[in-house]
Design a protein around this motif. Structure first.
Motif, PDB file in Angstrom:
ATOM      1  N   HIS A  95       0.808  -1.224   0.000  1.00 24.10           N
ATOM      2  CA  HIS A  95       0.000   0.000   0.000  1.00 24.10           C
ATOM      3  C   HIS A  95       0.840   1.272   0.000  1.00 24.10           C
ATOM      4  N   LEU A  96       2.069   1.212   0.471  1.00 23.90           N
ATOM      5  CA  LEU A  96       2.902   2.415   0.546  1.00 23.90           C
ATOM      6  C   LEU A  96       3.758   2.621  -0.702  1.00 23.90           C
ATOM      7  N   THR A  97       3.525   1.832  -1.737  1.00 23.59           N
ATOM      8  CA  THR A  97       4.263   2.018  -2.992  1.00 23.59           C
ATOM      9  C   THR A  97       4.053   3.436  -3.497  1.00 23.59           C
ATOM     10  N   SER A  98       5.131   4.072  -3.920  1.00 16.23           N
ATOM     11  CA  SER A  98       5.034   5.466  -4.356  1.00 16.23           C
ATOM     12  C   SER A  98       4.140   5.585  -5.595  1.00 16.23           C
ATOM     13  N   VAL A 138       3.695   3.097  -8.927  1.00 12.49           N
ATOM     14  CA  VAL A 138       2.381   2.552  -9.308  1.00 12.49           C
ATOM     15  C   VAL A 138       2.038   2.949 -10.733  1.00 12.49           C
ATOM     16  N   ALA A 139       2.318   4.202 -11.088  1.00  7.40           N
ATOM     17  CA  ALA A 139       2.042   4.665 -12.449  1.00  7.40           C
ATOM     18  C   ALA A 139       2.884   3.900 -13.467  1.00  7.40           C
ATOM     19  N   GLN A 140       4.125   3.618 -13.102  1.00  9.95           N
ATOM     20  CA  GLN A 140       5.045   2.921 -13.997  1.00  9.95           C
ATOM     21  C   GLN A 140       4.635   1.461 -14.177  1.00  9.95           C
ATOM     22  N   ARG A 141       4.215   0.830 -13.069  1.00  5.99           N
ATOM     23  CA  ARG A 141       3.898  -0.586 -13.087  1.00  5.99           C
ATOM     24  C   ARG A 141       2.446  -0.855 -13.422  1.00  5.99           C
ATOM     25  N   GLY A 142       1.583   0.128 -13.113  1.00  4.41           N
ATOM     26  CA  GLY A 142       0.154  -0.063 -13.305  1.00  4.41           C
ATOM     27  C   GLY A 142      -0.533  -0.731 -12.126  1.00  4.41           C
ATOM     28  N   SER A 143       0.192  -0.957 -11.029  1.00  7.92           N
ATOM     29  CA  SER A 143      -0.386  -1.657  -9.887  1.00  7.92           C
ATOM     30  C   SER A 143       0.554  -1.556  -8.688  1.00  7.92           C
ATOM     31  N   ASN A 144      -0.030  -1.719  -7.496  1.00  5.29           N
ATOM     32  CA  ASN A 144       0.798  -1.853  -6.297  1.00  5.29           C
ATOM     33  C   ASN A 144       0.847  -3.301  -5.813  1.00  5.29           C
ATOM     34  N   VAL A 145       0.450  -4.223  -6.699  1.00  4.36           N
ATOM     35  CA  VAL A 145       0.537  -5.650  -6.409  1.00  4.36           C
ATOM     36  C   VAL A 145       1.864  -6.186  -6.949  1.00  4.36           C
ATOM     37  N   PHE A 146       2.592  -6.889  -6.095  1.00  6.71           N
ATOM     38  CA  PHE A 146       3.868  -7.494  -6.480  1.00  6.71           C
ATOM     39  C   PHE A 146       3.674  -9.008  -6.492  1.00  6.71           C
ATOM     40  N   LEU A 147       3.877  -9.611  -7.652  1.00  5.28           N
ATOM     41  CA  LEU A 147       3.522 -11.013  -7.843  1.00  5.28           C
ATOM     42  C   LEU A 147       4.507 -11.985  -7.189  1.00  5.28           C
ATOM     43  N   TYR A 148       5.751 -11.588  -7.038  1.00  7.09           N
ATOM     44  CA  TYR A 148       6.760 -12.480  -6.461  1.00  7.09           C
ATOM     45  C   TYR A 148       7.556 -11.755  -5.386  1.00  7.09           C
ATOM     46  N   PHE A 191       0.313  -3.066   8.968  1.00  2.49           N
ATOM     47  CA  PHE A 191       0.041  -1.636   9.140  1.00  2.49           C
ATOM     48  C   PHE A 191       1.305  -0.900   9.574  1.00  2.49           C
ATOM     49  N   THR A 192       1.326   0.391   9.293  1.00  2.00           N
ATOM     50  CA  THR A 192       2.391   1.242   9.780  1.00  2.00           C
ATOM     51  C   THR A 192       2.153   1.509  11.266  1.00  2.00           C
ATOM     52  N   GLU A 193       3.108   2.160  11.902  1.00  2.00           N
ATOM     53  CA  GLU A 193       2.980   2.427  13.335  1.00  2.00           C
ATOM     54  C   GLU A 193       1.848   3.404  13.645  1.00  2.00           C
ATOM     55  N   ASP A 194       1.446   4.222  12.657  1.00  2.30           N
ATOM     56  CA  ASP A 194       0.322   5.136  12.887  1.00  2.30           C
ATOM     57  C   ASP A 194      -0.981   4.613  12.283  1.00  2.30           C
ATOM     58  N   GLY A 195      -1.003   3.337  11.904  1.00  2.00           N
ATOM     59  CA  GLY A 195      -2.257   2.698  11.512  1.00  2.00           C
ATOM     60  C   GLY A 195      -2.589   2.669  10.037  1.00  2.00           C
ATOM     61  N   ARG A 196      -1.712   3.177   9.183  1.00  2.00           N
ATOM     62  CA  ARG A 196      -1.985   3.119   7.745  1.00  2.00           C
ATOM     63  C   ARG A 196      -1.739   1.709   7.215  1.00  2.00           C
ATOM     64  N   PRO A 197      -2.501   1.287   6.187  1.00  2.00           N
ATOM     65  CA  PRO A 197      -2.235  -0.031   5.592  1.00  2.00           C
ATOM     66  C   PRO A 197      -0.830  -0.076   5.010  1.00  2.00           C
ATOM     67  N   ASN A 198      -0.133  -1.193   5.226  1.00  2.00           N
ATOM     68  CA  ASN A 198       1.219  -1.341   4.712  1.00  2.00           C
ATOM     69  C   ASN A 198       1.285  -2.466   3.685  1.00  2.00           C
ATOM     70  N   VAL A 199       1.263  -3.709   4.142  1.00  2.00           N
ATOM     71  CA  VAL A 199       1.372  -4.845   3.221  1.00  2.00           C
ATOM     72  C   VAL A 199       0.232  -5.834   3.473  1.00  2.00           C
ATOM     73  N   GLU A 200      -0.392  -6.247   2.390  1.00  2.00           N
ATOM     74  CA  GLU A 200      -1.442  -7.255   2.435  1.00  2.00           C
ATOM     75  C   GLU A 200      -0.947  -8.495   1.681  1.00  2.00           C
ATOM     76  N   TYR A 201      -0.922  -9.625   2.362  1.00  2.00           N
ATOM     77  CA  TYR A 201      -0.542 -10.878   1.714  1.00  2.00           C
ATOM     78  C   TYR A 201      -1.751 -11.445   0.983  1.00  2.00           C
ATOM     79  N   ILE A 202      -1.606 -11.632  -0.317  1.00  2.00           N
ATOM     80  CA  ILE A 202      -2.722 -12.100  -1.148  1.00  2.00           C
ATOM     81  C   ILE A 202      -2.673 -13.611  -1.337  1.00  2.00           C
ATOM     82  N   GLU A 203      -1.513 -14.145  -1.693  1.00  2.00           N
ATOM     83  CA  GLU A 203      -1.414 -15.582  -1.954  1.00  2.00           C
ATOM     84  C   GLU A 203       0.004 -16.072  -1.679  1.00  2.00           C
ATOM     85  N   ASP A 204       0.098 -17.220  -0.998  1.00  2.00           N
ATOM     86  CA  ASP A 204       1.379 -17.882  -0.781  1.00  2.00           C
ATOM     87  C   ASP A 204       1.680 -18.720  -2.009  1.00  2.00           C
TER      88      ASP A 204
END
Length: 202
Positions: free
Chosen positions: A103-106, A110-120, A165-178
């Motif tokens: 979620h904290l991807t700049s 995001v504009a360059q990749r088209g997504s903040n999802v990282f597949l690997y 989450f970050t220390e102030d409560g913002r979303p950080n990383v969400e695990y989608i699939e192992d």
């Protein structure tokens, strides 16, 4: 234990003199595998700088010895180095991958990749006292401080994962699939699956 988790490979070059020497230096006078694993984890996490833009122009850029020499890497490269240092210390190690949403991807990335999802997203599994433990050495302490993320703690017993989450409560990383574990780096699969092909260039 499974096969190959102490073996040298092209990427996990645990037989390289620099990798062997560093592993020996870091674990000197340690007998317990857990103590060794903890020491190796914190070295890779905090002494190898996290850099998402690190050089990836050739397969050799993903070798553990290259990452150790360059003193920087992104998640996959740092996971490879931790696996190599662990194998050199006699600790069975393998690579694990997960699809995540960072979620904290700049906005620029995001504009360059088209997504903040990282597949690997890469991390390391270490076999300690007969069981596999997940160790994620991605973010160094300086990066965590800058981003307001709690530094990942590793005790050799519980899985050490990126915080949700970050220390102030913002979303950080969400695990989608192992995506499972691997005895060596599946670089061809990563290249094919990655939506960030621009990052595979220098």
């Amino acid at each position: 234990m499974g096969t190959g988790y102490l073996d040298k490979t092209f990427f996990i070059d645990c037989d390289h003199p620099s990798v062997k020497d560093k592993s020996k230096e870091l674990t000197a006078n340690m007998e317990d595998a857990r103590d060794k694993a903890i020491r190796l984890f914190y070295f890779v996490k905090d002494e190898i700088r996290y850099n998402i833009f690190t050089l990836r122009s050739t397969d050799a850029c993903f070798k553990a010895s290259h990452v150790l020499a360059s003193r920087e890497g992104y998640c996959v490269q740092k996971a490879v180095l931790l696996a190599a240092l662990a194998r050199a210390a006699g600790i069975p190690a393998r690579l694990r991958f997960a699809e995540i949403r960072a979620h904290l991807t700049s906005p620029e990335i995001v504009a360059q990749r088209g997504s903040n999802v990282f597949l690997y997203h890469g991390l390391t599994d270490l076999q300690i006292n007969g069981r596999w433990v997940k160790a994620t050495p991605t973010y160094d302490l300086e990066y965590c401080t800058k981003m307001g993320i709690a530094s990942i703690a590793f005790d050799g017993e519980k899985d050490a994962m990126l915080p949700a989450f970050t220390e102030d409560g913002r979303p950080n990383v969400e695990y989608i699939e192992d995506l499972g574990s691997f005895a060596d780096l599946p670089l061809d699969e990563i290249k094919k699956a990655s939506s960030s092909s621009k990052y595979m260039k220098s």
